[in-house]
Design a protein around this motif. Structure first.
Motif, mmCIF file in Angstrom:
data_model
loop_
_atom_site.group_PDB
_atom_site.id
_atom_site.type_symbol
_atom_site.label_atom_id
_atom_site.label_comp_id
_atom_site.label_asym_id
_atom_site.label_seq_id
_atom_site.Cartn_x
_atom_site.Cartn_y
_atom_site.Cartn_z
ATOM 1 N N MET A 15 19.067 112.816 49.937
ATOM 2 C CA MET A 15 19.515 113.248 51.282
ATOM 3 C C MET A 15 20.809 112.388 51.931
ATOM 4 O O MET A 15 20.568 110.955 51.630
ATOM 5 C CB MET A 15 18.351 113.531 52.206
ATOM 6 N N TRP A 16 21.470 112.773 52.784
ATOM 7 C CA TRP A 16 22.363 111.954 53.696
ATOM 8 C C TRP A 16 21.615 111.394 54.716
ATOM 9 O O TRP A 16 20.795 112.018 55.367
ATOM 10 C CB TRP A 16 23.464 112.609 54.149
ATOM 11 N N LEU B 246 9.029 112.254 56.705
ATOM 12 C CA LEU B 246 8.572 111.947 55.211
ATOM 13 C C LEU B 246 9.319 113.200 54.606
ATOM 14 O O LEU B 246 9.434 114.143 54.764
ATOM 15 C CB LEU B 246 6.856 112.007 54.940
ATOM 16 N N PRO B 247 9.710 112.584 53.450
ATOM 17 C CA PRO B 247 10.349 113.630 52.433
ATOM 18 C C PRO B 247 9.198 114.909 52.180
ATOM 19 O O PRO B 247 8.238 114.476 52.122
ATOM 20 C CB PRO B 247 10.767 112.944 51.016
ATOM 21 N N SER B 248 9.895 115.786 51.242
ATOM 22 C CA SER B 248 9.041 117.140 51.281
ATOM 23 C C SER B 248 7.451 116.731 50.390
ATOM 24 O O SER B 248 7.615 115.746 49.603
ATOM 25 C CB SER B 248 9.908 117.972 50.415
ATOM 26 N N ASP B 249 6.793 117.492 50.417
ATOM 27 C CA ASP B 249 5.506 117.489 49.738
ATOM 28 C C ASP B 249 5.636 117.592 48.267
ATOM 29 O O ASP B 249 4.697 117.198 47.710
ATOM 30 C CB ASP B 249 4.499 118.550 50.181
ATOM 31 N N ASP B 250 6.833 118.160 47.890
ATOM 32 C CA ASP B 250 7.034 118.142 46.524
ATOM 33 C C ASP B 250 6.995 116.961 45.760
ATOM 34 O O ASP B 250 6.626 116.624 44.788
ATOM 35 C CB ASP B 250 8.448 119.047 46.184
ATOM 36 N N GLU C 299 9.547 119.837 40.929
ATOM 37 C CA GLU C 299 8.178 119.813 40.584
ATOM 38 C C GLU C 299 7.712 121.229 40.633
ATOM 39 O O GLU C 299 6.438 121.447 39.981
ATOM 40 C CB GLU C 299 7.526 119.240 41.570
ATOM 41 N N ARG C 300 8.286 122.060 41.375
ATOM 42 C CA ARG C 300 7.807 123.682 41.574
ATOM 43 C C ARG C 300 8.354 124.435 40.283
ATOM 44 O O ARG C 300 7.466 125.211 39.663
ATOM 45 C CB ARG C 300 7.899 124.259 42.863
ATOM 46 N N ILE C 301 9.684 124.150 39.959
ATOM 47 C CA ILE C 301 10.364 125.085 39.057
ATOM 48 C C ILE C 301 9.900 124.602 37.707
ATOM 49 O O ILE C 301 9.824 125.503 36.755
ATOM 50 C CB ILE C 301 11.935 124.933 39.159
ATOM 51 N N LEU C 302 9.985 123.430 37.448
ATOM 52 C CA LEU C 302 9.538 122.824 36.074
ATOM 53 C C LEU C 302 8.567 121.865 36.261
ATOM 54 O O LEU C 302 8.607 120.512 36.308
ATOM 55 C CB LEU C 302 10.749 122.176 35.370
ATOM 56 N N PRO C 303 7.303 122.249 36.594
ATOM 57 C CA PRO C 303 6.108 121.465 37.159
ATOM 58 C C PRO C 303 5.855 120.157 35.757
ATOM 59 O O PRO C 303 5.832 120.772 34.694
ATOM 60 C CB PRO C 303 5.101 122.227 37.196
ATOM 61 N N ARG C 304 5.500 119.041 36.201
ATOM 62 C CA ARG C 304 5.236 118.104 35.167
ATOM 63 C C ARG C 304 3.439 118.049 35.300
ATOM 64 O O ARG C 304 2.970 117.331 35.971
ATOM 65 C CB ARG C 304 5.654 117.033 35.612
ATOM 66 N N PHE D 31 4.221 111.285 47.594
ATOM 67 C CA PHE D 31 3.668 111.834 48.968
ATOM 68 C C PHE D 31 2.782 112.595 48.767
ATOM 69 O O PHE D 31 1.715 112.918 49.714
ATOM 70 C CB PHE D 31 4.802 112.375 49.763
ATOM 71 N N ARG D 32 2.473 113.217 47.583
ATOM 72 C CA ARG D 32 1.171 114.075 47.251
ATOM 73 C C ARG D 32 0.143 112.944 46.946
ATOM 74 O O ARG D 32 -0.984 113.243 47.366
ATOM 75 C CB ARG D 32 1.445 115.077 46.078
#
Ligand code: HEM
Length: 420
Positions: A4-5, A29-33, A153-158, A37-38
């Motif tokens: 992000m900027w 805080l950045p997104s929960d993805d 992390e949602r599209i290609l979850p690890r 941060f999870r």
């Protein structure tokens, strides 16, 4: 930053305005993805805003207000020496080369484990599975493509990374549960018994203190040993001072580990924290409805980064900002550019959200350094990747951790100490 900027704040006066006013400039805080941060959650004191932070902050600050556990730091330093001794290549050899960045991290982990989390990892002397899983998790978290695009992390979850994180959290939570039946002397026990802390807040603080409590300090431990390895005159001056104050056998104690008794040692640590600050920037702050900051207008909902690293290398404030010069903290204000003015020193931040554990971390560093100086000489091995300057590892969260730092130690003989 983090895909992000953001506006970077470098002027220490503007920094103080932003970091010092948590209500006007809440953390964003950045997104929960984002996996880290999870792991730490949103309900810990370092992430919370508003009423939740106002409730937790005095509880945590009170818990940190006790005297730092110097006795524990001393015994952990001895464990470090045991490992150094065991790593000697031959029985007669007085020198040994070790991966100091790892050993320093282990010291920091045991310090925070025993006194804050109530978990005896014995990380210095043994291979703790929990610790190696945590390090592997941090390596996964730092994968640039997932950092830049956390929605991946949602599209290609690890799945494997997620499972590793769940296991780490499970172990931390189990430890919390046992605190109710087996209370200890540690900080988490006091939080568990506090009537105002919810189970989620306890879980998130446990995870956040685990990270905040050791990764920062371990960076400082590696950096200060590096600078004294390279700046040999400084190493000698610091050692002379320690031996003058502690003699050959006295253990460091609260009454001598301070700038009055050990001014040069404390200045070396402070200069290290300035030049290679373990936290290079703060968690982003949000400009809300838009603000006037000094001579700038910051538009609504802009993310702002208080950039400690840049502020500490501002040539208008610090003379020769890239030069390691502990003396700058010992000189009179008329002879130095800004260094005695406490304002520009921001490693632990400033205002109501400044680090509640700075005393703990500072004494942890002073104890180890004082003991190490008396016991060993050290230098960079010939093959060091740091020969042309300190190399920090890539850190997604602005932590300044020297990378793969090997150090050669030579055990000092009793006669070396006696001749001082
Ligand atoms: C050399 C070591 C350390 C450094 C340089 C450091 C630096 C910082 C900085 C810059 C902040 C402010 C973050 C922000 O506002 O975005 C902070 C906050 C915090 N630190 Fe430290 N820290 C260190 C060690 C520790 C240790 C050992 C612990 C705990 C065991 C700890 C716990 C915390 C907590 C809980 C906060 C959040 C405070 C709040 O938001 O109210 N830190 N630290």
């Amino acid at each position: 930053m983090m895909g992000m900027w953001m506006v970077h704040i470098i002027d220490h006066k503007l920094y103080r305005e932003v970091a010092g006013n948590p209500s006007d400039y809440p953390k964003d805080l950045p997104s929960d993805d984002n996996m880290i941060f999870r792991f730490v959650g949103r309900a810990n004191v370092g992430a919370a805003n508003g009423e939740q932070w106002k409730k937790q902050s005095p509880i945590l600050r009170q818990a940190f207000s006790i005297a730092p556990p110097i006795g524990l730091f001393v015994s952990l330093a001895r464990n470090v020496f045991q490992v150094l001794e065991a790593s000697a290549t031959s029985h007669n050899s007085h020198t040994r080369t070790v991966r100091w960045s790892d050993l320093g991290q282990r010291y920091a982990l045991d310090a925070v484990g025993s006194s804050i989390l109530g978990a005896n990892y014995d990380a210095i002397r043994t291979e703790s599975l929990f610790v190696s899983n945590y390090n592997a998790f941090m390596r996964d978290v730092a994968q640039p493509v997932y950092l830049m695009f956390p929605t991946l992390e949602r599209i290609l979850p690890r799945k494997a990374v997620s499972m590793r994180m769940d296991n780490l959290v499970k172990i931390l939570v189990e430890r919390l549960e046992t605190k109710r039946s087996e209370p200890g002397e540690d900080l988490m026990t006091s939080l568990v018994n506090h009537p105002d802390m919810s189970p989620t807040e306890l879980r998130d603080n446990m995870a956040a203190l685990f990270i905040a409590g050791h990764d920062t300090t371990s960076g400082a431990i590696a950096s200060v040993v590096y600078f004294l390895a390279v700046y040999t005159e400084g190493q000698k001056l610091a050692r002379d001072e320690v031996i003058r104050v502690l003699g050959p056998t006295l253990d460091p104690s609260l009454s001598v580990l301070n700038p009055q008794s050990l001014p040069y040692l404390c200045a070396c640590i402070r200069e290290t924290l300035r030049i290679n600050s373990p936290t290079s920037y703060l968690v982003p702050r949000n400009s809300g409805d838009g603000v006037n900051l000094g001579r700038y207008y910051i538009p609504p909902k802009t993310l702002m980064i208080c950039n400690i690293y840049a502020a500490h290398h501002n040539g208008d404030v610090w003379g020769d900002p890239h030069v390691f010069r502990p003396e700058r903290f010992l000189e009179g204000p008329q002879r130095t550019k800004g260094a005695l003015d406490r304002d520009p020193f921001l490693t632990f931040s400033t205002g109501p959200r400044q680090c509640p554990a700075q005393n703990f971390a500072t004494y942890e560093l002073r104890t180890l350094l004082a003991m190490l100086l008396r016991e060993y000489d050290w230098w960079l091995p010939d093959s060091s990747i740091h020969a042309k300057g300190l190399q920090n590892a890539f850190s997604p969260f602005g932590l300044t951790l020297p990378r793969d730092l090997d150090i050669t130690f030579r055990k000092r003989l009793n006669s070396d100490i006696a001749t001082h």
